[in-house]
Motif scaffolding. Structure first.
Motif, mmCIF file in Angstrom:
data_model
loop_
_atom_site.group_PDB
_atom_site.id
_atom_site.type_symbol
_atom_site.label_atom_id
_atom_site.label_comp_id
_atom_site.label_asym_id
_atom_site.label_seq_id
_atom_site.Cartn_x
_atom_site.Cartn_y
_atom_site.Cartn_z
ATOM 1 N N LYS A 180 0.833 -1.213 0.000
ATOM 2 C CA LYS A 180 0.000 0.000 0.000
ATOM 3 C C LYS A 180 0.858 1.249 0.000
ATOM 4 N N SER A 181 1.948 1.211 0.763
ATOM 5 C CA SER A 181 2.781 2.411 0.893
ATOM 6 C C SER A 181 3.752 2.563 -0.281
ATOM 7 N N GLY A 182 3.895 1.509 -1.088
ATOM 8 C CA GLY A 182 4.819 1.585 -2.215
ATOM 9 C C GLY A 182 6.214 1.084 -1.883
ATOM 10 N N GLU A 183 6.427 0.756 -0.622
ATOM 11 C CA GLU A 183 7.750 0.324 -0.176
ATOM 12 C C GLU A 183 8.124 -1.033 -0.772
ATOM 13 N N LEU A 184 7.121 -1.911 -0.883
ATOM 14 C CA LEU A 184 7.385 -3.247 -1.423
ATOM 15 C C LEU A 184 7.810 -3.162 -2.888
ATOM 16 N N GLN A 185 7.137 -2.305 -3.637
ATOM 17 C CA GLN A 185 7.475 -2.122 -5.048
ATOM 18 C C GLN A 185 8.945 -1.716 -5.195
ATOM 19 N N LYS A 186 9.394 -0.847 -4.296
ATOM 20 C CA LYS A 186 10.791 -0.417 -4.329
ATOM 21 C C LYS A 186 11.721 -1.591 -4.093
ATOM 22 N N LYS A 187 11.384 -2.397 -3.097
ATOM 23 C CA LYS A 187 12.241 -3.535 -2.727
ATOM 24 C C LYS A 187 12.358 -4.540 -3.855
ATOM 25 N N ILE A 188 11.248 -4.800 -4.530
ATOM 26 C CA ILE A 188 11.312 -5.827 -5.572
ATOM 27 C C ILE A 188 11.690 -5.232 -6.923
ATOM 28 N N GLY A 189 11.788 -3.919 -6.969
ATOM 29 C CA GLY A 189 12.181 -3.273 -8.207
ATOM 30 C C GLY A 189 11.081 -3.280 -9.256
#
Lengths: 74, 103
Positions: free
Chosen positions: B93-102
């Motif tokens: 939801k926060s977008g943090e996961l997207q960053k981690k997985i690229g």
């Protein structure tokens, strides 16, 4: 293990915390705990959840199949 | 935990950038929380491997000790323990996961 017992366990383990338990299916199994605690300050979300889990070590091995968690710094 | 089991768990985690320990398989999850995490990963188009802990009682119990985390699913990215269902959902939801997985 009642919902109230879970709430008391968390509060005993994290003194001063505010704990709200939700039991959306009313089955005492798939419960969710919303925990506000000043001691979460400066801790990662993983560490915050671990602190809550630590108060329920025995319960999580046995009766509670799944505990949803939401932690907030109070 | 014995060394063999620890090596097995570490080997699994190292086998892919994104690795999920879950109940069931991505196509047939056996628990609502495992299903929830696979849904999040699918929605992000993540390329990941998974291990069905229901197929191996040693890994099922060992992974809890390994991560100091009492429940499954467990998500790892680049070898790092990320969290279980609630954390994964929140990070997506926060977008943090997207960053981690690229993604």
């Amino acid at each position: 293990m009642t919902v109230q017992e879970i709430q008391e366990k968390i509060q005993a383990g994290l003194p001063g915390s505010e704990v709200e338990i939700q039991d959306p299916y009313n089955d005492g199994v798939h419960i969710k705990a919303i925990v506000k605690f000043s001691g979460f300050a400066g801790k990662s979300i993983v560490e915050q959840h671990r602190m809550v889990y630590a108060t329920l070590k025995h319960e999580l091995k046995a009766e509670v199949h799944a505990l949803g968690l939401e932690t907030k710094v109070s | 935990m014995d060394k063999e089991l620890q090596d097995k768990i570490e080997g699994l985690i190292a086998s892919k950038k994104i690795f999920l320990f879950m109940k069931g398989t991505p196509d047939a999850p056996m628990c609502g929380f495992s299903a929830g995490v696979t849904n999040v990963l699918r929605s992000l188009g993540a390329d990941y491997n998974s291990f069905n802990v229901l197929s191996d009682i040693g890994v099922r119990e060992g992974i809890k000790e390994f991560a100091n985390w009492p429940t499954i699913p467990q998500l790892y990215i680049d070898g790092e323990f990320i969290g279980g269902h609630d954390i994964v959902v929140e990070m997506a939801k926060s977008g943090e996961l997207q960053k981690k997985i690229g993604a």
